[in-house]
Each structure stands twice: as C-alpha cells, then as structure tokens.
Write an enzyme that holds these catalytic residues in place. Structure first.
Site, PDB file in Angstrom:
ATOM      1  N   ARG A 122       4.133  -7.681   5.542  1.00  0.00           N
ATOM      2  CA  ARG A 122       3.968  -7.259   4.050  1.00  0.00           C
ATOM      3  C   ARG A 122       4.912  -8.183   3.254  1.00  0.00           C
ATOM      4  O   ARG A 122       4.299  -8.536   2.055  1.00  0.00           O
ATOM      5  CB  ARG A 122       4.515  -5.856   3.963  1.00  0.00           C
ATOM      6  N   HIS A 175       3.003 -11.322   2.770  1.00  0.00           N
ATOM      7  CA  HIS A 175       1.693 -10.990   2.208  1.00  0.00           C
ATOM      8  C   HIS A 175       2.296 -11.056   0.529  1.00  0.00           C
ATOM      9  O   HIS A 175       1.527 -11.683  -0.485  1.00  0.00           O
ATOM     10  CB  HIS A 175       1.035  -9.781   2.205  1.00  0.00           C
TER      11      HIS A 175
END
Length: 209
Positions: free
Chosen positions: A39, A42
C-alpha cells in the site's frame, strides 16, 4: 475520442497491485507487513520504495490491536488526518490533529520550535496507547522523541514515522529507529510523505489487507 485507456476501475486496481507484487522486492517482509508495504508503494507510485521501508517491534500487529481496542489516531498534519478511510477503522477511532489549535502559536513561541512540533504537546492526554501517524514534519517526530525521553510521558502503541523532506527527515526517522521508543514503521532517508503514511495506517486498520 483520441485516447484509448483502461476505464474499468476494478481492473485498474487489480493491475496496479499485481504490478507492484511483480516488480517490487517484497520477500523480506513478514506476512502481516507485506500488504502494508504494498500500500505504501502504491501511494508513492514507486516500486523502488520497497528497500527503504522498515518495520520494528511487531508494529503492524501492535497498531491493529490498539485500533481494535479503540485507540485514537494522532496525526501531525491535516493531509494525514483527512486521508484516513473512516470506514476501515475497526472501532470508530477518534482522529486527532492539533496543528490548527488556537493554543499552538503561543506554544511554538514558548518552545522556540515549529508549530508542527508544538502541536504535539496537546497530544499528551491521548498519547497513551495511541497510534501515531507523522507524515509531514520532521520537527514533529523529533519533538515526539524528546517527549518520550521523559519516563512520565505516556507511550504510544505504535508510530508510523514517515516525514518527507530535505532537512531533518532522514535524521528524524533514523533517530526513531535507533531510539526503539515504540514499535514503528519508517521510510528511510528523504522519502515518505502524507500519502505514504496514510496508506500504511489504512492498511494497518483493515485486517482484510
């Protein structure tokens, strides 16, 4: 229409994370750490971020347990506080950012420090067992570490310490890592920022990750 591009939201989501897992070096992360790191990568749009992400003291499990027990989330910046996905929080956790509290300018003057640092003095009543998310100001992270030097200062459950920048960012995160003040996740060096910090918090808050 001259541009042809992917228009399926779920397909974009799937391919984005597949790309990260295909290209980033993730093998060194523990099972509970890997989705948090993904995450963060990202949010940064940078698979090369992976080697700079470090976890200490079972930070993911400690943060999740604290959040499930209702711990508040203390944020150094509004960008961090506003980025938290409320629906992922397991216990309708309070989110606190004191940067714009009316008392902060006077506190900053008294301390001879930035407003970002001074705002943390207002965290003391909520700091015990809290999850701390610092994604913007190295001075805030340094000041938190100074606060925690006092044995009487309440201890957070976990610290996401990812301030970004060219002055003090790398040093503040290194200081957090060396201090072992609390379980933590850091992004080594100058990299980091509010989006990366929020991504880590949101992933820690959701056991589906």
């Amino acid at each position: 229409m001259p541009y042809v591009y992917e228009t399926d939201g779920p397909a974009i989501y799937r391919e984005s994370f597949a790309t990260i897992r295909r290209e980033a070096e993730l093998a060194r992360f523990a099972p509970e750490e890997e989705p948090v790191a993904v995450r963060m990568i990202h949010a940064a749009g940078l698979v090369e971020l992976a080697p700079y992400i470090h976890f200490r003291g079972d930070a993911v499990n400690r943060a999740r347990a604290a959040l499930e027990a209702g711990a508040p989330i203390l944020c150094d910046a509004r960008m961090v506080a506003e980025g938290i996905t409320r629906t992922r929080l397991p216990a309708d956790n309070a989110i606190l950012c004191t940067l714009h509290d009316a008392r902060v300018p006077d506190l900053a003057w008294e301390l001879g420090n930035t407003r970002s640092a001074a705002a943390l003095e207002l965290w003391r009543p909520q700091l015990d067992g809290a999850v701390v998310a610092i994604g913007n100001a190295p001075t805030a992270l340094f000041h938190l570490l100074n606060m925690l030097e006092d044995p009487a200062c309440p201890r957070p459950a976990a610290i996401i310490g990812c301030p970004v920048g060219f002055v003090g960012a790398a040093e503040s995160k290194q200081a957090l890592w060396e201090s072992a003040a609390a379980p933590c996740v850091v992004v080594e060096g100058r990299l980091g920022g509010s989006a990366v910090t929020v991504a880590a918090l949101n992933a820690m808050a959701d056991r589906r990750e």
